[in-house]
Design an enzyme around this catalytic site. Structure first.
Site, PDB file in Angstrom:
ATOM      1  N   GLU A   1     -45.676   8.879 107.517  1.00 45.06           N
ATOM      2  CA  GLU A   1     -46.470   7.971 106.723  1.00 45.06           C
ATOM      3  C   GLU A   1     -46.634   6.844 107.680  1.00 45.06           C
ATOM      4  OE1 GLU A   1     -45.367   5.805 103.264  1.00 45.06           O
ATOM      5  OE2 GLU A   1     -47.242   5.819 102.549  1.00 45.06           O
TER       6      GLU A   1
ATOM      7  N   LYS B   1     -15.621  10.100  79.867  1.00 43.33           N
ATOM      8  CA  LYS B   1     -14.897  11.383  79.611  1.00 43.33           C
ATOM      9  C   LYS B   1     -14.538  11.496  78.060  1.00 43.33           C
ATOM     10  CE  LYS B   1     -12.298  11.402  83.790  1.00 43.33           C
ATOM     11  NZ  LYS B   1     -10.805  11.569  84.356  1.00 43.33           N
TER      12      LYS B   1
ATOM     13  N   ASP C   1      -8.066  17.649  85.136  1.00 44.46           N
ATOM     14  CA  ASP C   1      -7.616  16.771  85.637  1.00 44.46           C
ATOM     15  C   ASP C   1      -6.113  17.084  85.605  1.00 44.46           C
ATOM     16  OD1 ASP C   1      -9.230  14.537  86.758  1.00 44.46           O
ATOM     17  OD2 ASP C   1      -9.231  13.526  84.789  1.00 44.46           O
TER      18      ASP C   1
ATOM     19  N   ASN D   1       5.620   1.813  80.898  1.00 42.04           N
ATOM     20  CA  ASN D   1       4.324   0.839  81.071  1.00 42.04           C
ATOM     21  C   ASN D   1       4.533  -0.588  80.858  1.00 42.04           C
ATOM     22  OD1 ASN D   1       1.420   1.349  81.722  1.00 42.04           O
ATOM     23  ND2 ASN D   1       1.115   0.693  79.496  1.00 42.04           N
TER      24      ASN D   1
ATOM     25  N   MET E   1      -3.100   0.819  95.157  1.00 38.96           N
ATOM     26  CA  MET E   1      -4.372   1.322  95.636  1.00 38.96           C
ATOM     27  C   MET E   1      -4.890   0.361  96.428  1.00 38.96           C
ATOM     28  SD  MET E   1      -7.040   2.751  93.044  1.00 38.96           S
ATOM     29  CE  MET E   1      -8.115   1.223  92.462  1.00 38.96           C
TER      30      MET E   1
HETATM   31  P1  NAP Z   1      -6.226   3.125  83.137  1.00 38.64           P
HETATM   32  O1  NAP Z   1      -6.697   3.887  81.991  1.00 38.64           O
HETATM   33  O2  NAP Z   1      -7.097   1.788  83.599  1.00 38.64           O
HETATM   34  O3  NAP Z   1      -4.884   2.757  83.263  1.00 38.64           O
HETATM   35  C1  NAP Z   1      -4.398   2.055  84.187  1.00 38.64           C
HETATM   36  C2  NAP Z   1      -2.917   1.956  84.042  1.00 38.64           C
HETATM   37  O4  NAP Z   1      -2.055   1.241  85.348  1.00 38.64           O
HETATM   38  C3  NAP Z   1      -2.122   1.425  82.897  1.00 38.64           C
HETATM   39  O5  NAP Z   1      -0.983   2.171  82.417  1.00 38.64           O
HETATM   40  C4  NAP Z   1      -2.009  -0.077  83.296  1.00 38.64           C
HETATM   41  O6  NAP Z   1      -0.908  -0.678  82.763  1.00 38.64           O
HETATM   42  C5  NAP Z   1      -1.415   0.316  84.738  1.00 38.64           C
HETATM   43  N1  NAP Z   1      -1.319  -0.904  85.632  1.00 38.64           N
HETATM   44  C6  NAP Z   1      -2.727  -1.354  86.293  1.00 38.64           C
HETATM   45  N2  NAP Z   1      -2.629  -2.421  86.985  1.00 38.64           N
HETATM   46  C7  NAP Z   1      -1.205  -2.700  86.960  1.00 38.64           C
HETATM   47  C8  NAP Z   1      -0.065  -3.583  87.451  1.00 38.64           C
HETATM   48  N3  NAP Z   1      -0.492  -4.475  88.396  1.00 38.64           N
HETATM   49  N4  NAP Z   1       0.959  -3.452  87.332  1.00 38.64           N
HETATM   50  C9  NAP Z   1       1.343  -2.642  86.212  1.00 38.64           C
HETATM   51  N5  NAP Z   1       0.706  -1.788  85.937  1.00 38.64           N
HETATM   52  C10 NAP Z   1      -0.652  -1.578  85.965  1.00 38.64           C
HETATM   53  O7  NAP Z   1      -6.711   3.807  84.774  1.00 38.64           O
HETATM   54  P2  NAP Z   1      -6.576   5.421  84.842  1.00 38.64           P
HETATM   55  O8  NAP Z   1      -7.973   6.031  84.705  1.00 38.64           O
HETATM   56  O9  NAP Z   1      -5.303   6.126  84.386  1.00 38.64           O
HETATM   57  O10 NAP Z   1      -6.174   5.715  86.344  1.00 38.64           O
HETATM   58  C11 NAP Z   1      -5.088   5.112  86.850  1.00 38.64           C
HETATM   59  C12 NAP Z   1      -4.817   5.593  88.554  1.00 38.64           C
HETATM   60  O11 NAP Z   1      -5.024   6.862  88.655  1.00 38.64           O
HETATM   61  C13 NAP Z   1      -6.292   5.024  89.238  1.00 38.64           C
HETATM   62  O12 NAP Z   1      -5.848   3.875  89.816  1.00 38.64           O
HETATM   63  C14 NAP Z   1      -6.208   5.945  90.282  1.00 38.64           C
HETATM   64  O13 NAP Z   1      -5.601   5.369  91.368  1.00 38.64           O
HETATM   65  C15 NAP Z   1      -5.618   7.491  90.074  1.00 38.64           C
HETATM   66  N6  NAP Z   1      -6.245   8.253  89.935  1.00 38.64           N
HETATM   67  C16 NAP Z   1      -6.174   9.418  90.625  1.00 38.64           C
HETATM   68  C17 NAP Z   1      -7.082  10.481  90.348  1.00 38.64           C
HETATM   69  C18 NAP Z   1      -6.971  11.909  91.067  1.00 38.64           C
HETATM   70  O14 NAP Z   1      -7.581  12.888  91.196  1.00 38.64           O
HETATM   71  N7  NAP Z   1      -5.928  11.593  92.381  1.00 38.64           N
HETATM   72  C19 NAP Z   1      -8.076  10.734  89.586  1.00 38.64           C
HETATM   73  C20 NAP Z   1      -8.237   9.423  88.802  1.00 38.64           C
HETATM   74  C21 NAP Z   1      -7.525   8.358  89.042  1.00 38.64           C
HETATM   75  P3  NAP Z   1      -1.390  -1.495  81.274  1.00 38.64           P
HETATM   76  O15 NAP Z   1      -1.335  -0.466  80.098  1.00 38.64           O
HETATM   77  O16 NAP Z   1      -0.202  -2.514  81.065  1.00 38.64           O
HETATM   78  O17 NAP Z   1      -2.681  -2.129  81.472  1.00 38.64           O
END
Ligand code: NAP
Length: 519
Positions: free
Chosen positions: A32, A308, A349, A400, A439
């Site tokens: 185009e 989800k 998962d 946690n 991360m």
């Molecule tokens: P989510 O539901 O938001 O949960 C996050 C968790 O991390 C909570 O327990 C939170 O604690 C804790 N957290 C976050 N920042 C923190 C800090 N600075 N100090 C202490 N605790 C902290 O997230 P999600 O979906 O479970 O995912 C968690 C992680 O799993 C992701 O970041 C990712 O790296 C990984 N992941 C991996 C895959 C894979 O296939 N390998 C797939 C999905 C996710 P609180 O409850 O106190 O907030």
């Protein structure tokens, strides 16, 4: 057959020559020439541009010559009279198509001049276009009828901005209801899918840019993305559709992973990024839209943040099949739609994570029975892992930051819990980090001091960006076994692929794509 058309948007002939060469090398099927991008526009300049384009390829590509009105997205404000001169001159110079705006064709003078030029041209055709850069057309069906009634030999082109993915369905419906040559596309990030499935639905053209810099409309893909990532050459009217439902979706690895594995397995399937913004209501409307149009042949979805739980609720409401553990987890990450429109929902998962653990530890799932496991985190991923491990009979202690969340999760699956300050007293065979600590960009962080890790322990970090986290480096130093988040990602994607196709994907290929993309 839909033509992959590449806009040449250059300010002079030299730049145009480079773009034409790049477009042909990339696999353009039609060009185009966006003459409204040319500086010092004249009919002579456009004739030279047409001659350049015609001589650039061994077999000249068909050309659309456009001189877009500024009001409809044109680059420069050239007067109507010059724009019509350019288009009529282009027909004389051998252009196969000229593109002129419906709104401006209504002006008698423009119309008469274009009609005369078309009648004098042996092969020239008119694309009559209408654009809405803000939102949907008030009535796209009526607009289509107006164009085809005004000039029946024209190829109608209707392009509008989709502000939500659910706005795209009326474009698909118009393609479905009409036949012959017509162009219907949606602009914007959510409209991107319309540019890809244009071929499945028989739009006369789709537009793709040479690179991001030369895109002439929002949401336009590059030729490389369309031909490589989105399997352009393999798309047909019977291609089955899959996709990842997420918000945001732009950085998802899943389209690259699944499309490469579909291609590797030679299956007639295509995987799309599906940005579904909003909550349950918008998610439900998207699935209703999909399920009401079996001719789109959507057969399955990966479902991720924030949908989800919405996926689970939708399938439950439709009395579809739900994998029992997904029900217990309260979240699904995979949906299937069978040929009769019946829905089923799964959570790969937890299965992906358990497979990553058992294959590294060289045990069967039964080997997890009574294993002392420490899970750090109490979010979505922790919940999936705790459900899977507890189903396998492991002895779980959840740590946690927010102790109340650990307590709630522990109560749901009958496990122990503690705060992060109790980690130094850790006594587990398997430690799993389910938080985002470590991360990217916080790659220098670990959820616990190295001293807590012992030889003989296995350490699993679900973080996959980067794959080698500080926690895993610490574990290596303490001679603990390590499992990285990539293994979990790859395993859950392998399980999804099996659900989507009934076949096994090549795990090496999948891991390579995931690790290349997550560098
Ligand atoms: P989510 O539901 O938001 O949960 C996050 C968790 O991390 C909570 O327990 C939170 O604690 C804790 N957290 C976050 N920042 C923190 C800090 N600075 N100090 C202490 N605790 C902290 O997230 P999600 O979906 O479970 O995912 C968690 C992680 O799993 C992701 O970041 C990712 O790296 C990984 N992941 C991996 C895959 C894979 O296939 N390998 C797939 C999905 C996710 P609180 O409850 O106190 O907030």
């Amino acid at each position: 057959m839909t033509k992959l058309t590449v806009p040449i948007a250059a300010s002079d002939l030299g730049q145009a020559r480079q773009q034409i060469e790049a477009a042909i090398a990339g696999g353009a099927e039609m060009l185009e020439l966006r003459t409204d991008y040319l500086e010092n526009l004249s009919v002579d300049l456009v004739k030279k541009l047409i001659a350049e384009a015609k001589s650039a390829a061994d077999r000249p590509l068909p050309l659309i010559v456009t001189c877009r009105d500024r009001k409809q997205g044109g680059a420069m404000a050239y007067p109507d009279q010059l724009r019509v001169d350019v288009l009529t001159g282009a027909l004389k110079a051998g252009a196969e198509f000229i593109d002129f705006e419906y709104e401006n064709f209504l002006a008698t003078e423009n119309r008469e001049r274009i009609e005369v030029a078309l009648s004098e041209s042996s092969k020239g055709r008119l694309i009559m276009s209408a654009h809405n850069f803000e939102t949907r057309f008030a009535d796209i069906g009526r607009l289509h009828r107006h164009i085809t009634t005004l000039y029946p030999a024209a190829i109608p082109k209707l392009v509008y901005t989709a502000n939500h993915i659910n706005d795209c369905f009326e474009a698909f419906d118009l393609l479905r209801k009409t036949s012959g040559e017509r162009i219907v596309l949606c602009m914007g990030e959510v409209g991107l899918i319309s540019r890809i499935i244009a071929k499945k639905l028989g739009s006369f053209v789709t537009y793709a840019s040479i690179d991001e810099k030369t895109a002439t409309a929002p949401g336009q893909l590059t030729i490389e993305e369309l031909k490589g990532l989105y399997r352009w050459d393999d798309i047909g009217s019977d291609t089955e559709l899959f996709g990842v439902i997420a918000s945001p979706v732009a950085h998802s690895l899943s389209p690259a992973v699944h499309n490469a594995c579909f291609a590797d397995s030679r299956v007639n399937k295509l995987y799309l990024p599906l940005l579904v913004e909003g909550g349950q209501e918008e998610f439900d409307l998207f699935l209703r839209n999909v399920c009401a149009r079996s001719w789109l042949s959507f057969r399955g979805f990966s479902v991720t943040i924030p949908h989800k739980a919405n996926g689970l609720n939708y399938v439950r409401g439709k009395q579809g099949f739900i994998e029992p553990l997904a029900e217990e987890i309260g979240a699904v990450n995979t949906l299937l739609i069978d040929a009769d429109g019946k829905l089923s929902a799964y959570n790969t998962d937890y299965a992906g994570a358990l497979d990553a653990i058992t294959s590294t530890l060289k045990i069967k799932r039964e080997g997890l029975e009574d294993m002392p496991v420490a899970v750090i985190g109490a979010g979505g991923v922790a919940r999936a892992l705790v459900a899977g491990l507890s189903d396998a009979g492991a002895q779980i202690r959840i740590y946690n930051r927010t102790v109340k969340k650990a307590e709630k999760l522990a109560a749901d699956f009958d496990c122990d819990f503690a705060g992060l300050d109790d980690l130094p007293n850790l006594d587990a065979k398997l430690l799993i980090n389910c938080t985002s600590i470590g991360m990217y960009p916080n790659v220098d962080e670990s959820p616990l001091p190295q001293e807590c890790l012992k030889k003989g322990m296995a350490v699993f970090d679900t973080v996959y960006n980067p794959a080698r986290t500080l926690l895993l480096k610490q574990a290596k130093k303490r001679r603990a076994k390590t499992i990285d988040g990539l293994s979990m990602f790859v395993n859950q994607a392998l399980a999804q692929f099996k659900l989507f196709t009934g076949q096994d994907a090549n795990p090496k290929l999948m891991r390579k794509i995931v690790s290349d993309l997550s560098q």
